[in-house]
Design an enzyme around this catalytic site. Structure first.
Site, mmCIF file in Angstrom:
data_model
loop_
_atom_site.group_PDB
_atom_site.id
_atom_site.type_symbol
_atom_site.label_atom_id
_atom_site.label_comp_id
_atom_site.label_asym_id
_atom_site.label_seq_id
_atom_site.Cartn_x
_atom_site.Cartn_y
_atom_site.Cartn_z
ATOM 1 N N LYS A 128 0.815 -1.214 0.000
ATOM 2 C CA LYS A 128 0.000 0.000 0.000
ATOM 3 C C LYS A 128 0.848 1.263 0.000
ATOM 4 O O LYS A 128 0.508 2.250 -0.651
ATOM 5 C CB LYS A 128 -0.957 -0.020 1.194
ATOM 6 C CG LYS A 128 -2.078 -1.041 1.034
ATOM 7 C CD LYS A 128 -3.046 -1.022 2.197
ATOM 8 C CE LYS A 128 -4.154 -2.044 1.997
ATOM 9 N NZ LYS A 128 -5.080 -2.086 3.133
ATOM 10 N N LYS A 143 -8.828 -11.317 -9.310
ATOM 11 C CA LYS A 143 -9.812 -11.593 -8.267
ATOM 12 C C LYS A 143 -10.847 -10.460 -8.215
ATOM 13 O O LYS A 143 -10.485 -9.298 -8.392
ATOM 14 C CB LYS A 143 -9.085 -11.706 -6.924
ATOM 15 C CG LYS A 143 -9.925 -12.227 -5.784
ATOM 16 C CD LYS A 143 -9.082 -12.493 -4.546
ATOM 17 C CE LYS A 143 -8.733 -11.226 -3.821
ATOM 18 N NZ LYS A 143 -8.177 -11.472 -2.472
ATOM 19 N N LYS A 203 -12.890 -4.583 -4.941
ATOM 20 C CA LYS A 203 -13.216 -3.166 -5.136
ATOM 21 C C LYS A 203 -11.986 -2.361 -5.540
ATOM 22 O O LYS A 203 -12.092 -1.320 -6.168
ATOM 23 C CB LYS A 203 -13.777 -2.581 -3.834
ATOM 24 C CG LYS A 203 -15.183 -3.074 -3.497
ATOM 25 C CD LYS A 203 -16.196 -2.529 -4.482
ATOM 26 C CE LYS A 203 -17.599 -2.966 -4.148
ATOM 27 N NZ LYS A 203 -18.123 -2.393 -2.941
#
Length: 332
Positions: A114, A197, A200
């Site tokens: 991230k 996959k 969102k």
């Protein structure tokens, strides 16, 4: 076999859970509440590591709770609660930060991933330390098992390491939890990018089947799903990832085997097959969505249910924090 305590959580970071969330984890949460002492937590404090809109966050916490109940999480069978309603999460989270090493935290792959996307300077300190809060979430409830996806295995190992370290230094305080890696659920892929996959955070909204979407919206997404060369409805993840994904979705919701579905649609085109998948998805999700919307109509009742869950959670969590403080030498 004696009853086992299980603990799992989900972040309220979107307006709706999607089909991948449900088939990959939440369906199994529902099954695990039978015969176990299940604690299910909406981990709203973890959601604070990203940018937040307070009005939207509040709405998403309540929508998450409504969906969990609509999907089959029973407040009578399980302890369903919101993380921020139980202050002991923060209290034990700080203790875990003081037990963890900087190097351990720095090795956590999710922080690396991230922070790499947005740059280390823009990453929040909370993103760096949230695995310690996650360890506290688990250890507070003396969980035997933690149902998680494969991507959370590293977090379970850190939790076990921290608990073992604390116990060896300060005396037996925490049960060492085991990860219950969820493997049996159907793996669902993005409708537009069927090699990725369903998530969102990747792909477009058109590739994600959302529980709270209208039936019309989900029908449109399925009929617009990426398909493959040819027109045979056969399962071949390498050559036909799009059709294979739709077969998996149909099978997971209808209970029919993939081989039966291949026989049913032999000689028929993709259009007929997509229509059938859309019908199965919409009819499966319809009562869930309607129940969630009904729960959201009575917000006061929903909050009361969550407060009741928090009271049950707090009775366990407060005992763990008291033992932790006592063993650390803090004055109670």
């Amino acid at each position: 076999m004696s009853t086992k305590r299980i603990l799992s959580g989900i972040q309220p970071t979107s307006d709706s859970f999607h089909l991948g969330n449900y088939l990959g984890a939440l369906k199994q949460w529902v099954e695990l509440q039978d015969g176990n002492d299940a604690f299910y937590c909406i981990v709203d404090l973890h959601a604070l590591t990203g940018d937040i809109d307070p009005t939207l966050l509040r709405k998403r916490i309540l929508t998450s709770a409504a969906q969990l109940i609509a999907l089959g999480i029973s407040p009578e069978k399980s302890t369903l609660f919101v993380q921020s309603h139980v202050a002991e999460h923060n209290q034990l989270g700080w203790i875990m930060e003081c037990i963890a090493g900087f190097g351990e935290a720095n090795r956590m792959t999710q922080f690396k991933d991230k922070s790499a996307k947005g740059g280390a300077d823009s990453a929040r300190v909370g993103l760096f330390t949230y695995p310690m809060l996650q360890a506290a979430d688990i250890l507070l409830y003396q969980a035997h098992y933690v149902p998680v996806g494969e991507d959370q295995r590293q977090h379970i190992e850190l939790t076990r390491d921290l608990a073992t370290r604390f116990n060896s230094r300060f005396g037996e305080t925490f049960r060492i939890p085991e990860g219950h890696i969820l493997k049996s659920g159907a793996k669902i892929y993005d409708l537009q990018e069927p090699t990725n996959k369903m998530s969102k955070s990747s792909g477009s909204a058109a590739g994600v089947l959302e529980i709270m979407d209208t039936p019309e919206a989900n029908i449109k997404k399925i009929k617009s799903a990426t398909t493959d060369a040819g027109r045979e409805v056969t399962f071949d993840e390498k050559e036909k990832p799009g059709i294979s994904n739709l077969l998996t979705i149909h099978s997971a919701l209808s209970g029919e085997s993939i081989s039966n579905l291949e026989n049913q649609f032999a000689g028929k085109g993709y259009g007929d097959f997509k229509s059938a998948v859309a019908e199965v998805v919409v009819e499966y999700l319809r009562p869930i969505r309607e129940r969630a919307l009904e729960l959201l109509q009575d917000e006061a009742h929903l909050v009361k249910v969550l407060h009741g869950g928090a009271d049950k959670a707090r009775s366990v969590a407060s005992a763990t924090v008291a033992d932790t403080y006592k063993n650390l030498g803090l004055v109670l």
